[in-house]
Every structure is written in C-alpha cells, then in structure tokens.
Enzyme design. Sequence first.
Site, PDB file in Angstrom:
ATOM      1  N   ARG A   1       0.734  -1.271   0.062  1.00 23.35           N
ATOM      2  CA  ARG A   1       0.057  -0.024  -0.044  1.00 23.35           C
ATOM      3  C   ARG A   1       0.802   1.231   0.074  1.00 23.35           C
ATOM      4  O   ARG A   1       2.131   1.087   0.373  1.00 23.35           O
ATOM      5  CB  ARG A   1      -0.807   0.002   1.182  1.00 23.35           C
ATOM      6  CG  ARG A   1      -0.438  -0.251   2.502  1.00 23.35           C
ATOM      7  CD  ARG A   1      -1.485  -0.296   3.543  1.00 23.35           C
ATOM      8  NE  ARG A   1      -1.141  -1.148   4.656  1.00 23.35           N
ATOM      9  CZ  ARG A   1      -2.053  -1.934   5.684  1.00 23.35           C
ATOM     10  NH1 ARG A   1      -3.209  -1.774   5.114  1.00 23.35           N
ATOM     11  NH2 ARG A   1      -1.626  -2.634   6.282  1.00 23.35           N
TER      12      ARG A   1
ATOM     13  N   GLU B   1      -3.380   6.005   3.710  1.00 19.24           N
ATOM     14  CA  GLU B   1      -2.814   4.929   2.862  1.00 19.24           C
ATOM     15  C   GLU B   1      -4.062   4.775   1.810  1.00 19.24           C
ATOM     16  O   GLU B   1      -5.059   4.861   1.680  1.00 19.24           O
ATOM     17  CB  GLU B   1      -2.705   3.538   3.309  1.00 19.24           C
ATOM     18  CG  GLU B   1      -1.750   3.560   4.600  1.00 19.24           C
ATOM     19  CD  GLU B   1      -1.877   2.305   5.548  1.00 19.24           C
ATOM     20  OE1 GLU B   1      -0.698   1.996   6.054  1.00 19.24           O
ATOM     21  OE2 GLU B   1      -3.010   1.667   5.604  1.00 19.24           O
TER      22      GLU B   1
ATOM     23  N   GLN C   1     -12.620  -2.944  16.758  1.00 21.85           N
ATOM     24  CA  GLN C   1     -12.526  -4.322  15.922  1.00 21.85           C
ATOM     25  C   GLN C   1     -13.143  -5.390  16.629  1.00 21.85           C
ATOM     26  O   GLN C   1     -13.408  -6.632  16.047  1.00 21.85           O
ATOM     27  CB  GLN C   1     -11.180  -4.506  15.410  1.00 21.85           C
ATOM     28  CG  GLN C   1     -10.874  -5.776  14.667  1.00 21.85           C
ATOM     29  CD  GLN C   1     -11.570  -5.655  13.213  1.00 21.85           C
ATOM     30  OE1 GLN C   1     -12.208  -6.899  12.878  1.00 21.85           O
ATOM     31  NE2 GLN C   1     -11.697  -4.678  12.342  1.00 21.85           N
TER      32      GLN C   1
ATOM     33  N   THR D   1      -4.668  -4.087  19.252  1.00 24.61           N
ATOM     34  CA  THR D   1      -4.688  -2.911  19.966  1.00 24.61           C
ATOM     35  C   THR D   1      -4.114  -1.755  18.832  1.00 24.61           C
ATOM     36  O   THR D   1      -4.013  -2.183  17.904  1.00 24.61           O
ATOM     37  CB  THR D   1      -3.486  -2.958  21.098  1.00 24.61           C
ATOM     38  OG1 THR D   1      -2.029  -3.299  20.389  1.00 24.61           O
ATOM     39  CG2 THR D   1      -3.683  -4.194  21.901  1.00 24.61           C
TER      40      THR D   1
ATOM     41  N   ASP E   1       0.216  -2.905  12.282  1.00 21.11           N
ATOM     42  CA  ASP E   1      -0.081  -2.866  10.829  1.00 21.11           C
ATOM     43  C   ASP E   1       0.675  -1.415  10.096  1.00 21.11           C
ATOM     44  O   ASP E   1      -0.021  -1.173   9.176  1.00 21.11           O
ATOM     45  CB  ASP E   1      -1.552  -2.697  10.572  1.00 21.11           C
ATOM     46  CG  ASP E   1      -2.261  -1.674  11.309  1.00 21.11           C
ATOM     47  OD1 ASP E   1      -1.549  -0.724  11.945  1.00 21.11           O
ATOM     48  OD2 ASP E   1      -3.488  -1.508  11.277  1.00 21.11           O
TER      49      ASP E   1
ATOM     50  N   LYS F   1       4.880  -0.086  14.602  1.00 25.01           N
ATOM     51  CA  LYS F   1       4.038  -0.550  15.378  1.00 25.01           C
ATOM     52  C   LYS F   1       4.060  -2.018  15.515  1.00 25.01           C
ATOM     53  O   LYS F   1       3.620  -2.666  14.349  1.00 25.01           O
ATOM     54  CB  LYS F   1       2.641  -0.052  14.902  1.00 25.01           C
ATOM     55  CG  LYS F   1       1.500  -0.428  15.729  1.00 25.01           C
ATOM     56  CD  LYS F   1       0.209   0.054  14.739  1.00 25.01           C
ATOM     57  CE  LYS F   1      -1.037  -0.023  15.540  1.00 25.01           C
ATOM     58  NZ  LYS F   1      -2.385   0.311  14.885  1.00 25.01           N
TER      59      LYS F   1
END
Length: 352
Positions: free
Chosen positions: A55, A66, A150, A211, A237, A241
């Site tokens: 991406r 993104e 989520q 998280t 992601d 991170k």
Amino acid sequence: MSFDSAQTLNLVPFVSVDDMMNIVLDIGVETVLAGIAGYIETDFARWELFDKTPRIAAHSPDGVIELMPTSDGTEYAFKYVNGHPKNMKEGLQTVTAFGVLADVNSGYPVLISEMTILTALRTAAMSAVAARHLAPAGSQTMAIIGNGAQSEFQALAFGTILGIRTLRLYDIDPVATRKCATNLAGRGFEIVQCASAEEAVEGADIITTVTADKQCATILTDNMVGSGVHINAIGGDCPGKTELHRDILLRSDIFVEFPPQTRIEGEIQQLDPDHPVTELWEVITGSASGRTSARQVTLFDSVGFAIEDFSALRYLRDQLERTGRFQTLDMIADPDEPRDLFGMILRAGAER
C-alpha cells in the site's frame, strides 16, 4: 431504481454508512462475515491473477493515510484508509475508509462505498479464513486483547466460521472490555472479562491481539504463549507498530498476506529480512502446509491487503440488487458527443 439500471444510466451506486448498517442488519452480521470470508477465499485461490503492490502510505507523527489498489484484470479496486490512534481521545474513529470498485474494460466506477464498517467486517473475515487453516482443530476458546472497534467483529467471525464459544476479553481500559461484553451478550458466547493479558490467554486456543497504539509494544511476552496456540496478530500494521515480543516470532511458524508489505508493517519487521514466512494463499491452494502438528505455534501476521478489500467490495456489490440499500451519484460526465465536453457545459448554461 435497481442496481443494474443505476449503472445503465451512468449513475454510480454509492453505499453510505447508513446503507451499510442496513445491509448488515438486513442480511445478518454473521451471514455477511461468512459471505465475505467466502469471497476472500475464492480470490486468494486465484492470487496469481492479481496486480499486487504494498500500500502507498503517507506517514505523519499522528498517524498514516494509505491507498490500497489491486486488479484481477477484469475489475479494479482501491481503498483509501487512515490510521490515527490519537483520534479516539478526540472522539473520532481511529480508522476510517472508503473504496471504489471499477470496470477495467471501460475504466468506469461501478461502486463507491464507505469502508469503515466494511473494513472491520473484512478484517474479521480474513482473520477467520486464516484461522480455519492454521488454528488447532476443535478450537473453542479465544482471547481478545484489545477490545476496541474491531473486537466484536473478530468474535463474531470466529464464532460463525470456527465455532468459538468462549471469549476471554482484556483491554487496558476496562470500559472497552465492558462495552465489548455488552455488545456480544446474547450471541451465544461465554464471556470472561479479565484483569490482565496474562489472565486472558489462560486456556485459549487462539489469541487475537488487536490494539491501536502506534508504537512497538509488547502485548504478548514469550512466556504467555504455550505450545499449540494460534496467534491472530492484527494490531501491528505499520512501521514502528508491533504487539508481540520478538522471541514469540522466533518459535512460531509465520503466515502472511503479501511479504513485501508485511516485512515493512507487520510483526516480522522485527526479524531479519530473509526470515522464512509462508504466504497464506499458498496454504489455501494446497501448495504449502498450514498447521502440521498439535504443538505447533502458528502466527497469522496480518496487516490487511488490497485483495481482501477487493473481495469485500465484490461481495457488497453482489448484495445491492437484493437489498436495494444504495444511493446513486451523478459522477460520470456523459455528453451526447464524447468529444464535446465543453459543449455539455454550454448546453447546461442555456437551460438554466
């Protein structure tokens, strides 16, 4: 107006947030999750047909924006998505998104949709697809560490697709855990609200980490992960991170979506660039093995990939005729003579 007639009139079907919520309610969230999972599995089985690229990201101190494009040669899709962890403190969503599905032959868009809700659905469906190939057979218990936006989608996907019945929930904010437990009440789960991550993973067949902090964190330490566990790591992601201690990675069999992207953004950014991983599409097509023993620790290092969004948009497009839950946008200029675009403006002026 039907979906087909909207396209015939050069009006582009648009699924708003309200439309998306009603589609999910009309069809049922569990049915939607299973449907998206089926489309993902179908598209991963034809993985080699797709254009693939990591991406395109624009990073800032506060987050990332993104673009995620792909095409199978017949249809093209992209998603615009952001990730801004600080938004939650300001009463905003951490992740927002919209997407487009287009016809490659003409270049015309055939669907524009909100993708904040749709991304949550496809992420959960993707996790469950991976776990169907990687988790211990007969898994019943899942720990979910991180009980934000989520978490409910993940629980419902695993309940629907894998038969998970016990959820062990933990978040550093107890309010988030109570929110998750309340939202999932009456959905067929036994829910245990835990006081620590260590307590949450006790007896879990599957551990999901989801998280949001944009930092290299250690949500799971090596001593917390026993043999035979499947880890569904979806919170890490972007560069810088992560959620797992490096030692967990070194003793796990790691499965990823698209290595060139995951090595930049996923848990494996902590490892040497040539550390072996298996691409999930290979497991789905049978060209590589998934879980091979009861004591194996499997890790799905998920960062989200454009083909999953392509699958979700295809699924959504195929539900519009049955639900009628969409609007139309006048986005395609359609002069009587394709070369006379300026004349179209003049004629509109004369009609004012």
